[in-house]
Motif scaffolding. Sequence first.
Motif, PDB file in Angstrom:
ATOM      1  N   ARG A 226       0.168   4.242  -6.869  1.00 13.72           N
ATOM      2  CA  ARG A 226       1.169   4.693  -5.900  1.00 13.72           C
ATOM      3  C   ARG A 226       1.467   6.176  -6.070  1.00 13.72           C
ATOM      4  O   ARG A 226       1.534   6.674  -7.197  1.00 13.72           O
ATOM      5  CB  ARG A 226       2.456   3.877  -6.045  1.00 13.72           C
ATOM      6  CG  ARG A 226       2.301   2.432  -5.619  1.00 13.72           C
ATOM      7  CD  ARG A 226       3.639   1.714  -5.554  1.00 13.72           C
ATOM      8  NE  ARG A 226       3.493   0.350  -5.076  1.00 13.72           N
ATOM      9  CZ  ARG A 226       4.509  -0.452  -4.783  1.00 13.72           C
ATOM     10  NH1 ARG A 226       5.764  -0.018  -4.947  1.00 13.72           N
ATOM     11  NH2 ARG A 226       4.285  -1.675  -4.342  1.00 13.72           N
ATOM     12  N   TYR A 292       7.556   8.055  -7.829  1.00 17.21           N
ATOM     13  CA  TYR A 292       6.122   8.294  -7.917  1.00 17.21           C
ATOM     14  C   TYR A 292       5.825   9.782  -8.065  1.00 17.21           C
ATOM     15  O   TYR A 292       6.652  10.628  -7.733  1.00 17.21           O
ATOM     16  CB  TYR A 292       5.412   7.763  -6.666  1.00 17.21           C
ATOM     17  CG  TYR A 292       5.837   6.381  -6.270  1.00 17.21           C
ATOM     18  CD1 TYR A 292       5.675   5.301  -7.151  1.00 17.21           C
ATOM     19  CD2 TYR A 292       6.419   6.141  -5.035  1.00 17.21           C
ATOM     20  CE1 TYR A 292       6.075   4.027  -6.793  1.00 17.21           C
ATOM     21  CE2 TYR A 292       6.829   4.872  -4.660  1.00 17.21           C
ATOM     22  CZ  TYR A 292       6.662   3.816  -5.543  1.00 17.21           C
ATOM     23  OH  TYR A 292       7.068   2.557  -5.201  1.00 17.21           O
ATOM     24  N   SER A 377       2.744   5.887 -11.607  1.00 22.85           N
ATOM     25  CA  SER A 377       4.117   6.365 -11.415  1.00 22.85           C
ATOM     26  C   SER A 377       4.524   7.229 -12.570  1.00 22.85           C
ATOM     27  O   SER A 377       3.817   7.350 -13.565  1.00 22.85           O
ATOM     28  CB  SER A 377       5.091   5.160 -11.315  1.00 22.85           C
ATOM     29  OG  SER A 377       5.060   4.420 -12.507  1.00 22.85           O
TER      30      SER A 377
END
Length: 379
Positions: A226, A292, A377
């Motif tokens: 992500r 993120y 992340s």
Amino acid sequence: MAKGKPHKRKSLFMGITSRVLMIIAAALLVLSYLSMFFNPSKAWFMTLLGIIFIPVWILNVFLLVWALFRRSSAVIIPLVALIPTLFIVGRFYQFPKNAEKAAEGASPVEVEFLSYNVGRFHMASKKSKDLSTEACMDSVAAYILGENPDIVCLQEVQYPGAEAMKRDLSRRFPEYEPEYFVFTDDGGCYGNVTLSKTPAIHKGKIDFDGTANIAIYSDYELHGKRFRVYNCHLQSYNISVSRLAQELKKRISGDTSGGEVIKDTEKKMKSSILRRPGQVEAVLSDIGNSPYEAVVIGDFNDTPLSYTYFKLRKGRNDSFVQAGKGFGATYVLARPFIRIDYILFPDEYHVSSHRAGHVFYSDHFPVSATISIENESKP
């Protein structure tokens, strides 16, 4: 003896004059280096010194060569002033080099990013100025589809209305999901658009008070990784280069009538310079709250020797510096020197390519980069 005095006076005058010029040129160059550390809201004129870095650098190189030719001891002045350039020149020009490789043992996810200020589809450069709006849209779409990026960040997108924009984006980019924010008035809609082959899992915007400039962001997940993409269009100067050039030409020829263009340009530049620091802080604040890692993309309207670039690049790499080659200019009207469009990515990521598309459908060149996303992340 008497015959030698005029020559000595001339030599003394030339020596003093050349040294004064060298000191002034060196001082301007040093100040241009320092301009990136000054918040323009407190010293707005420092930004101007960063903008003129290239011509001031060229002047110092000329003075260095001139001093060497004359075997002058004053050669030390431009020489010392030019030394810091060794650490800065890479922001403007890159020699070809091997692409950076991802860390050994990692399973990187490569993402192709493209950023393009499309100039409202009617700000094409002189080479393509005969393009109609529709033809410009066709050319921009053909270029993007030919590059086949995963994520596209467009700035200065303009349509007659939001519904017309939705239909047109769906028709031209059927494989992409659009995320956007536009300002709407009687003249149509205007703003930023992010296109992605993967739907966003979250999106948002960062408003900048009193302006149509904006930053939007989208969160994506690819193969379990992500990341957040910021599509930024920071404060524009909104000046007419052609009108300013005409006014300056008049002044040089001795015509001092008018002057409104110069005054208006000065006012707009100062206003733009004063607004950008707040916009930068707003983007950085949002990045700080993001779960993120952030890829920051777009038209910053500032050079690599600016407070804007200095702040936004902290903790990030510049795709051009890491993988570009040649001059990195992105502003068509001031090529090959002015670079104001960027793709910045976290230090943990790796870039394998950077390129600027030398197409003339806008007053900006598009920039692309292939980046390996490695961290899911922030820790």
